[in-house]
Design a protein around this motif. Sequence first.
Motif, PDB file in Angstrom:
ATOM      1  N   MET A  14       0.840  -1.201   0.000  1.00 39.14           N
ATOM      2  CA  MET A  14       0.000   0.000   0.000  1.00 39.14           C
ATOM      3  C   MET A  14       0.872   1.246   0.000  1.00 39.14           C
ATOM      4  O   MET A  14       1.915   1.281   0.652  1.00 39.14           O
ATOM      5  CB  MET A  14      -0.883   0.031   1.260  1.00 39.14           C
ATOM      6  N   THR A  15       0.412   2.264  -0.696  1.00 37.17           N
ATOM      7  CA  THR A  15       1.099   3.548  -0.620  1.00 37.17           C
ATOM      8  C   THR A  15       0.724   4.237   0.692  1.00 37.17           C
ATOM      9  O   THR A  15      -0.243   3.845   1.366  1.00 37.17           O
ATOM     10  CB  THR A  15       0.683   4.458  -1.786  1.00 37.17           C
ATOM     11  N   VAL A  16       1.463   5.287   1.034  1.00 37.70           N
ATOM     12  CA  VAL A  16       1.139   6.041   2.255  1.00 37.70           C
ATOM     13  C   VAL A  16      -0.297   6.560   2.177  1.00 37.70           C
ATOM     14  O   VAL A  16      -1.058   6.484   3.149  1.00 37.70           O
ATOM     15  CB  VAL A  16       2.134   7.205   2.451  1.00 37.70           C
ATOM     16  N   LEU A  17      -0.674   7.070   1.007  1.00 33.10           N
ATOM     17  CA  LEU A  17      -2.044   7.585   0.862  1.00 33.10           C
ATOM     18  C   LEU A  17      -3.073   6.486   1.078  1.00 33.10           C
ATOM     19  O   LEU A  17      -4.108   6.707   1.720  1.00 33.10           O
ATOM     20  CB  LEU A  17      -2.242   8.199  -0.529  1.00 33.10           C
ATOM     21  N   GLU A  18      -2.793   5.305   0.565  1.00 33.49           N
ATOM     22  CA  GLU A  18      -3.736   4.192   0.761  1.00 33.49           C
ATOM     23  C   GLU A  18      -3.814   3.794   2.235  1.00 33.49           C
ATOM     24  O   GLU A  18      -4.897   3.524   2.755  1.00 33.49           O
ATOM     25  CB  GLU A  18      -3.314   2.995  -0.102  1.00 33.49           C
ATOM     26  N   VAL A  19      -2.659   3.747   2.887  1.00 33.97           N
ATOM     27  CA  VAL A  19      -2.655   3.410   4.321  1.00 33.97           C
ATOM     28  C   VAL A  19      -3.494   4.428   5.095  1.00 33.97           C
ATOM     29  O   VAL A  19      -4.324   4.069   5.939  1.00 33.97           O
ATOM     30  CB  VAL A  19      -1.205   3.371   4.865  1.00 33.97           C
ATOM     31  N   ILE A  20      -3.303   5.703   4.788  1.00 34.02           N
ATOM     32  CA  ILE A  20      -4.046   6.756   5.498  1.00 34.02           C
ATOM     33  C   ILE A  20      -5.545   6.626   5.222  1.00 34.02           C
ATOM     34  O   ILE A  20      -6.368   6.719   6.146  1.00 34.02           O
ATOM     35  CB  ILE A  20      -3.513   8.148   5.094  1.00 34.02           C
ATOM     36  N   LYS A  21      -5.888   6.379   3.968  1.00 35.12           N
ATOM     37  CA  LYS A  21      -7.321   6.273   3.631  1.00 35.12           C
ATOM     38  C   LYS A  21      -7.977   5.078   4.304  1.00 35.12           C
ATOM     39  O   LYS A  21      -9.154   5.113   4.640  1.00 35.12           O
ATOM     40  CB  LYS A  21      -7.501   6.179   2.109  1.00 35.12           C
ATOM     41  N   ASN A  22      -7.218   4.012   4.493  1.00 31.93           N
ATOM     42  CA  ASN A  22      -7.789   2.795   5.087  1.00 31.93           C
ATOM     43  C   ASN A  22      -7.737   2.799   6.611  1.00 31.93           C
ATOM     44  O   ASN A  22      -8.303   1.909   7.243  1.00 31.93           O
ATOM     45  CB  ASN A  22      -7.026   1.556   4.586  1.00 31.93           C
ATOM     46  N   HIS A  23      -7.058   3.766   7.200  1.00 30.50           N
ATOM     47  CA  HIS A  23      -6.884   3.720   8.652  1.00 30.50           C
ATOM     48  C   HIS A  23      -8.219   3.865   9.376  1.00 30.50           C
ATOM     49  O   HIS A  23      -9.029   4.723   9.063  1.00 30.50           O
ATOM     50  CB  HIS A  23      -5.936   4.824   9.142  1.00 30.50           C
ATOM     51  N   HIS A  24      -8.436   3.023  10.349  1.00 34.13           N
ATOM     52  CA  HIS A  24      -9.607   3.146  11.222  1.00 34.13           C
ATOM     53  C   HIS A  24      -9.281   2.445  12.537  1.00 34.13           C
ATOM     54  O   HIS A  24      -8.365   1.620  12.614  1.00 34.13           O
ATOM     55  CB  HIS A  24     -10.848   2.528  10.565  1.00 34.13           C
ATOM     56  N   ALA A  25     -10.051   2.784  13.546  1.00 35.00           N
ATOM     57  CA  ALA A  25      -9.797   2.215  14.875  1.00 35.00           C
ATOM     58  C   ALA A  25     -10.188   0.740  14.904  1.00 35.00           C
ATOM     59  O   ALA A  25     -11.257   0.359  14.435  1.00 35.00           O
ATOM     60  CB  ALA A  25     -10.587   2.987  15.919  1.00 35.00           C
ATOM     61  N   ALA A  28       2.269   2.732  10.573  1.00 30.74           N
ATOM     62  CA  ALA A  28       3.190   1.620  10.295  1.00 30.74           C
ATOM     63  C   ALA A  28       2.512   0.292  10.602  1.00 30.74           C
ATOM     64  O   ALA A  28       2.655  -0.680   9.849  1.00 30.74           O
ATOM     65  CB  ALA A  28       4.464   1.774  11.127  1.00 30.74           C
ATOM     66  N   ALA A  29       1.763   0.253  11.702  1.00 31.70           N
ATOM     67  CA  ALA A  29       1.037  -0.975  12.040  1.00 31.70           C
ATOM     68  C   ALA A  29       0.047  -1.335  10.937  1.00 31.70           C
ATOM     69  O   ALA A  29      -0.056  -2.501  10.534  1.00 31.70           O
ATOM     70  CB  ALA A  29       0.318  -0.799  13.376  1.00 31.70           C
ATOM     71  N   ASP A  30      -0.670  -0.335  10.425  1.00 28.33           N
ATOM     72  CA  ASP A  30      -1.616  -0.593   9.334  1.00 28.33           C
ATOM     73  C   ASP A  30      -0.908  -1.271   8.166  1.00 28.33           C
ATOM     74  O   ASP A  30      -1.429  -2.222   7.572  1.00 28.33           O
ATOM     75  CB  ASP A  30      -2.229   0.720   8.832  1.00 28.33           C
ATOM     76  N   GLU A  31       0.267  -0.756   7.834  1.00 30.17           N
ATOM     77  CA  GLU A  31       0.952  -1.302   6.657  1.00 30.17           C
ATOM     78  C   GLU A  31       1.281  -2.781   6.818  1.00 30.17           C
ATOM     79  O   GLU A  31       1.259  -3.542   5.847  1.00 30.17           O
ATOM     80  CB  GLU A  31       2.235  -0.522   6.352  1.00 30.17           C
ATOM     81  N   HIS A  35     -14.465  -7.950  13.993  1.00 27.20           N
ATOM     82  CA  HIS A  35     -14.226  -6.495  13.912  1.00 27.20           C
ATOM     83  C   HIS A  35     -14.851  -5.908  12.656  1.00 27.20           C
ATOM     84  O   HIS A  35     -14.710  -6.447  11.568  1.00 27.20           O
ATOM     85  CB  HIS A  35     -12.722  -6.190  13.906  1.00 27.20           C
ATOM     86  N   LYS A  36     -15.531  -4.795  12.857  1.00 29.71           N
ATOM     87  CA  LYS A  36     -16.022  -4.010  11.716  1.00 29.71           C
ATOM     88  C   LYS A  36     -15.643  -2.556  11.976  1.00 29.71           C
ATOM     89  O   LYS A  36     -15.779  -2.074  13.101  1.00 29.71           O
ATOM     90  CB  LYS A  36     -17.545  -4.101  11.613  1.00 29.71           C
ATOM     91  N   PRO A  37     -15.195  -1.842  10.941  1.00 35.06           N
ATOM     92  CA  PRO A  37     -14.933  -0.412  11.132  1.00 35.06           C
ATOM     93  C   PRO A  37     -16.187   0.281  11.662  1.00 35.06           C
ATOM     94  O   PRO A  37     -17.300  -0.083  11.292  1.00 35.06           O
ATOM     95  CB  PRO A  37     -14.586   0.083   9.730  1.00 35.06           C
ATOM     96  N   MET A  88     -20.071   4.843  12.584  1.00 34.32           N
ATOM     97  CA  MET A  88     -20.108   6.296  12.741  1.00 34.32           C
ATOM     98  C   MET A  88     -18.843   6.947  12.195  1.00 34.32           C
ATOM     99  O   MET A  88     -18.723   8.169  12.237  1.00 34.32           O
ATOM    100  CB  MET A  88     -20.227   6.662  14.222  1.00 34.32           C
ATOM    101  N   GLY A  89     -17.911   6.118  11.733  1.00 35.38           N
ATOM    102  CA  GLY A  89     -16.633   6.669  11.266  1.00 35.38           C
ATOM    103  C   GLY A  89     -16.836   7.591  10.074  1.00 35.38           C
ATOM    104  O   GLY A  89     -17.922   8.060   9.798  1.00 35.38           O
ATOM    105  N   GLY A  90     -15.809   7.823   9.351  1.00 36.57           N
ATOM    106  CA  GLY A  90     -15.907   8.758   8.237  1.00 36.57           C
ATOM    107  C   GLY A  90     -15.299  10.084   8.641  1.00 36.57           C
ATOM    108  O   GLY A  90     -15.021  10.312   9.815  1.00 36.57           O
ATOM    109  N   ARG A  91     -15.092  10.896   7.674  1.00 37.51           N
ATOM    110  CA  ARG A  91     -14.408  12.168   7.919  1.00 37.51           C
ATOM    111  C   ARG A  91     -15.118  13.297   7.175  1.00 37.51           C
ATOM    112  O   ARG A  91     -15.775  13.072   6.158  1.00 37.51           O
ATOM    113  CB  ARG A  91     -12.955  12.087   7.422  1.00 37.51           C
ATOM    114  N   LYS A  92     -14.956  14.492   7.695  1.00 36.62           N
ATOM    115  CA  LYS A  92     -15.506  15.663   7.017  1.00 36.62           C
ATOM    116  C   LYS A  92     -14.859  15.794   5.636  1.00 36.62           C
ATOM    117  O   LYS A  92     -13.668  15.497   5.489  1.00 36.62           O
ATOM    118  CB  LYS A  92     -15.204  16.923   7.820  1.00 36.62           C
ATOM    119  N   PRO A  93     -15.615  16.255   4.648  1.00 40.21           N
ATOM    120  CA  PRO A  93     -15.009  16.443   3.323  1.00 40.21           C
ATOM    121  C   PRO A  93     -13.962  17.547   3.346  1.00 40.21           C
ATOM    122  O   PRO A  93     -14.031  18.462   4.179  1.00 40.21           O
ATOM    123  CB  PRO A  93     -16.198  16.833   2.433  1.00 40.21           C
TER     124      PRO A  93
END
Length: 170
Positions: free
Chosen positions: A1-12, A101-104, A145-147, A150-155
Amino acid sequence: MTVLEVIKNHHAVRQFSDRPVPDEVMLAILDAGRRSQSSKNTQPWQFIVVTDRALLESMSKMGNFAGHLAGAAFAVLLVGLQDNTWNSFDLGQAASYLQLAADEVGVGSCIAAIYYPEQVKALLNIPEEHSAFCAISFGYAAPEHKPAQMGGRKPVQEVAYWNKWEGKRS
Ligand SMILES: Cc1cc2nc3c(=O)[nH]c(=O)nc-3n(C[C@H](O)[C@H](O)[C@H](O)COP(=O)(O)O)c2cc1C
Protein backbone atom coordinates in the motif's frame (compact mmCIF):
# COMPACT_ATOMS: atom_id res chain seq x y z
CA MET A 1 0.00 0.00 0.00
CA THR A 2 1.10 3.55 -0.62
CA VAL A 3 1.14 6.04 2.26
CA LEU A 4 -2.04 7.58 0.86
CA GLU A 5 -3.74 4.19 0.76
CA VAL A 6 -2.66 3.41 4.32
CA ILE A 7 -4.05 6.76 5.50
CA LYS A 8 -7.32 6.27 3.63
CA ASN A 9 -7.79 2.79 5.09
CA HIS A 10 -6.88 3.72 8.65
CA HIS A 11 -9.61 3.15 11.22
CA ALA A 12 -9.80 2.22 14.87
CA VAL A 13 -9.59 -1.50 15.72
CA ARG A 14 -10.82 -2.35 19.22
CA GLN A 15 -11.40 -6.10 18.92
CA PHE A 16 -8.36 -8.30 18.54
CA SER A 17 -7.73 -11.95 17.71
CA ASP A 18 -5.53 -14.17 19.88
CA ARG A 19 -2.91 -14.33 17.12
CA PRO A 20 0.38 -13.09 18.58
CA VAL A 21 2.24 -10.30 16.82
CA PRO A 22 5.79 -11.51 16.05
CA ASP A 23 8.63 -9.64 17.71
CA GLU A 24 10.03 -8.43 14.40
CA VAL A 25 6.66 -6.90 13.49
CA MET A 26 6.45 -5.18 16.87
CA LEU A 27 9.96 -3.86 16.42
CA ALA A 28 9.17 -2.56 12.93
CA ILE A 29 6.21 -0.63 14.37
CA LEU A 30 8.33 0.78 17.22
CA ASP A 31 11.06 1.71 14.77
CA ALA A 32 8.56 3.75 12.77
CA GLY A 33 7.41 5.51 15.94
CA ARG A 34 10.89 6.59 16.93
CA ARG A 35 11.44 8.01 13.43
CA SER A 36 8.68 10.56 13.97
CA GLN A 37 9.58 14.23 13.74
CA SER A 38 9.58 16.33 16.89
CA SER A 39 10.12 19.90 18.01
CA LYS A 40 13.85 20.70 17.78
CA ASN A 41 14.33 16.95 17.27
CA THR A 42 13.99 16.48 21.01
CA GLN A 43 12.33 13.07 20.53
CA PRO A 44 10.63 13.53 23.90
CA TRP A 45 9.08 10.06 24.05
CA GLN A 46 9.58 6.71 25.62
CA PHE A 47 7.49 3.79 24.47
CA ILE A 48 6.52 1.35 27.22
CA VAL A 49 5.62 -1.83 25.37
CA VAL A 50 3.17 -3.86 27.42
CA THR A 51 2.61 -7.51 26.53
CA ASP A 52 1.73 -8.88 29.97
CA ARG A 53 -2.00 -9.74 30.04
CA ALA A 54 -2.49 -8.80 33.69
CA LEU A 55 -0.89 -5.39 33.10
CA LEU A 56 -3.02 -4.84 29.99
CA GLU A 57 -6.16 -5.68 31.96
CA SER A 58 -5.17 -3.27 34.72
CA MET A 59 -4.47 -0.50 32.20
CA SER A 60 -7.86 -1.08 30.56
CA LYS A 61 -9.47 0.21 33.77
CA MET A 62 -7.43 3.42 33.78
CA GLY A 63 -9.49 5.22 31.17
CA ASN A 64 -13.25 5.42 30.68
CA PHE A 65 -12.94 4.15 27.11
CA ALA A 66 -9.80 2.03 27.49
CA GLY A 67 -11.46 -1.40 27.62
CA HIS A 68 -9.88 -2.48 24.33
CA LEU A 69 -6.45 -2.56 25.99
CA ALA A 70 -7.46 -5.76 27.80
CA GLY A 71 -7.64 -7.76 24.56
CA ALA A 72 -4.70 -6.23 22.70
CA ALA A 73 -1.74 -8.35 21.65
CA PHE A 74 0.37 -5.52 23.03
CA ALA A 75 0.02 -1.89 23.95
CA VAL A 76 2.37 1.05 23.77
CA LEU A 77 2.12 3.62 26.53
CA LEU A 78 3.46 6.93 25.26
CA VAL A 79 5.56 8.51 27.99
CA GLY A 80 6.61 12.12 27.67
CA LEU A 81 7.74 15.02 29.78
CA GLN A 82 5.32 17.08 31.87
CA ASP A 83 6.96 20.46 31.31
CA ASN A 84 7.38 20.60 27.54
CA THR A 85 4.89 22.78 25.64
CA TRP A 86 5.22 20.75 22.45
CA ASN A 87 5.16 17.43 24.23
CA SER A 88 1.57 16.53 23.32
CA PHE A 89 2.06 17.49 19.69
CA ASP A 90 5.22 15.41 19.42
CA LEU A 91 3.65 12.40 21.12
CA GLY A 92 0.65 12.70 18.82
CA GLN A 93 2.89 12.54 15.79
CA ALA A 94 4.69 9.49 17.18
CA ALA A 95 1.29 7.89 17.76
CA SER A 96 0.39 8.42 14.12
CA TYR A 97 3.67 6.96 12.90
CA LEU A 98 3.19 3.91 15.11
CA GLN A 99 -0.40 3.40 13.98
CA LEU A 100 0.18 3.95 10.27
CA ALA A 101 3.19 1.62 10.29
CA ALA A 102 1.04 -0.97 12.04
CA ASP A 103 -1.62 -0.59 9.33
CA GLU A 104 0.95 -1.30 6.66
CA VAL A 105 1.92 -4.61 8.28
CA GLY A 106 -1.69 -5.62 8.89
CA VAL A 107 -1.83 -4.83 12.59
CA GLY A 108 -4.85 -2.88 13.84
CA SER A 109 -4.72 -0.32 16.61
CA CYS A 110 -6.69 2.11 18.71
CA ILE A 111 -5.77 4.88 21.11
CA ALA A 112 -6.90 4.73 24.73
CA ALA A 113 -6.94 7.98 26.64
CA ILE A 114 -5.56 7.38 30.13
CA TYR A 115 -7.77 9.21 32.61
CA TYR A 116 -5.72 8.21 35.64
CA PRO A 117 -2.06 8.76 34.71
CA GLU A 118 -0.87 8.47 38.30
CA GLN A 119 -2.31 4.95 38.42
CA VAL A 120 -0.65 3.84 35.20
CA LYS A 121 2.64 5.40 36.29
CA ALA A 122 2.49 3.50 39.58
CA LEU A 123 1.60 0.27 37.76
CA LEU A 124 4.54 0.52 35.34
CA ASN A 125 7.09 2.20 37.65
CA ILE A 126 7.25 5.42 35.62
CA PRO A 127 9.01 8.30 37.40
CA GLU A 128 6.91 11.23 38.64
CA GLU A 129 8.28 13.84 36.19
CA HIS A 130 6.88 12.01 33.17
CA SER A 131 3.47 12.23 31.51
CA ALA A 132 1.46 9.16 30.57
CA PHE A 133 -1.89 10.12 29.09
CA CYS A 134 -2.08 7.95 25.99
CA ALA A 135 -1.82 4.23 25.35
CA ILE A 136 -2.34 2.47 22.03
CA SER A 137 -3.69 -1.06 21.64
CA PHE A 138 -2.21 -3.15 18.85
CA GLY A 139 -3.13 -6.55 17.45
CA TYR A 140 -4.56 -8.42 14.51
CA ALA A 141 -8.23 -7.59 14.12
CA ALA A 142 -10.71 -10.15 15.41
CA PRO A 143 -12.93 -11.75 12.72
CA GLU A 144 -15.93 -9.91 14.20
CA HIS A 145 -14.23 -6.50 13.91
CA LYS A 146 -16.02 -4.01 11.72
CA PRO A 147 -14.93 -0.41 11.13
CA ALA A 148 -17.13 1.95 13.17
CA GLN A 149 -20.32 2.81 11.31
CA MET A 150 -20.11 6.30 12.74
CA GLY A 151 -16.63 6.67 11.27
CA GLY A 152 -15.91 8.76 8.24
CA ARG A 153 -14.41 12.17 7.92
CA LYS A 154 -15.51 15.66 7.02
CA PRO A 155 -15.01 16.44 3.32
CA VAL A 156 -11.91 18.42 2.40
CA GLN A 157 -14.11 21.31 1.26
CA GLU A 158 -15.36 21.62 4.83
CA VAL A 159 -11.97 21.73 6.51
CA ALA A 160 -9.68 23.43 3.96
CA TYR A 161 -9.55 27.19 3.34
CA TRP A 162 -7.51 28.76 0.61
CA ASN A 163 -5.38 31.78 1.54
CA LYS A 164 -7.90 33.36 3.93
CA TRP A 165 -10.54 32.20 6.41
CA GLU A 166 -13.36 32.79 3.92
CA GLY A 167 -11.42 31.24 1.02
CA LYS A 168 -13.53 28.27 -0.01
CA ARG A 169 -13.42 26.19 -3.21
CA SER A 170 -16.49 24.38 -4.42
C1 LIG B 1 -6.51 11.86 21.16
C2 LIG B 1 -7.35 10.63 20.92
C3 LIG B 1 -7.92 9.98 22.00
C4 LIG B 1 -8.69 8.84 21.79
N1 LIG B 1 -9.17 8.16 22.88
C5 LIG B 1 -9.84 7.01 22.69
C6 LIG B 1 -10.27 6.23 23.82
O1 LIG B 1 -10.04 6.57 24.99
N2 LIG B 1 -10.93 5.08 23.57
C7 LIG B 1 -11.20 4.65 22.30
O2 LIG B 1 -11.81 3.58 22.15
N3 LIG B 1 -10.81 5.37 21.22
C8 LIG B 1 -10.13 6.52 21.39
N4 LIG B 1 -9.68 7.23 20.30
C9 LIG B 1 -9.97 6.75 18.94
C10 LIG B 1 -11.05 7.62 18.27
O3 LIG B 1 -12.29 7.35 18.88
C11 LIG B 1 -11.05 7.29 16.80
O4 LIG B 1 -9.78 7.62 16.26
C12 LIG B 1 -12.12 8.07 16.06
O5 LIG B 1 -13.40 7.76 16.57
C13 LIG B 1 -12.10 7.77 14.57
O6 LIG B 1 -12.32 6.39 14.41
P1 LIG B 1 -12.21 5.71 12.95
O7 LIG B 1 -10.80 5.96 12.47
O8 LIG B 1 -12.48 4.23 13.19
O9 LIG B 1 -13.22 6.37 12.08
C14 LIG B 1 -8.92 8.37 20.48
C15 LIG B 1 -8.33 9.03 19.40
C16 LIG B 1 -7.55 10.12 19.62
C17 LIG B 1 -6.88 10.79 18.43
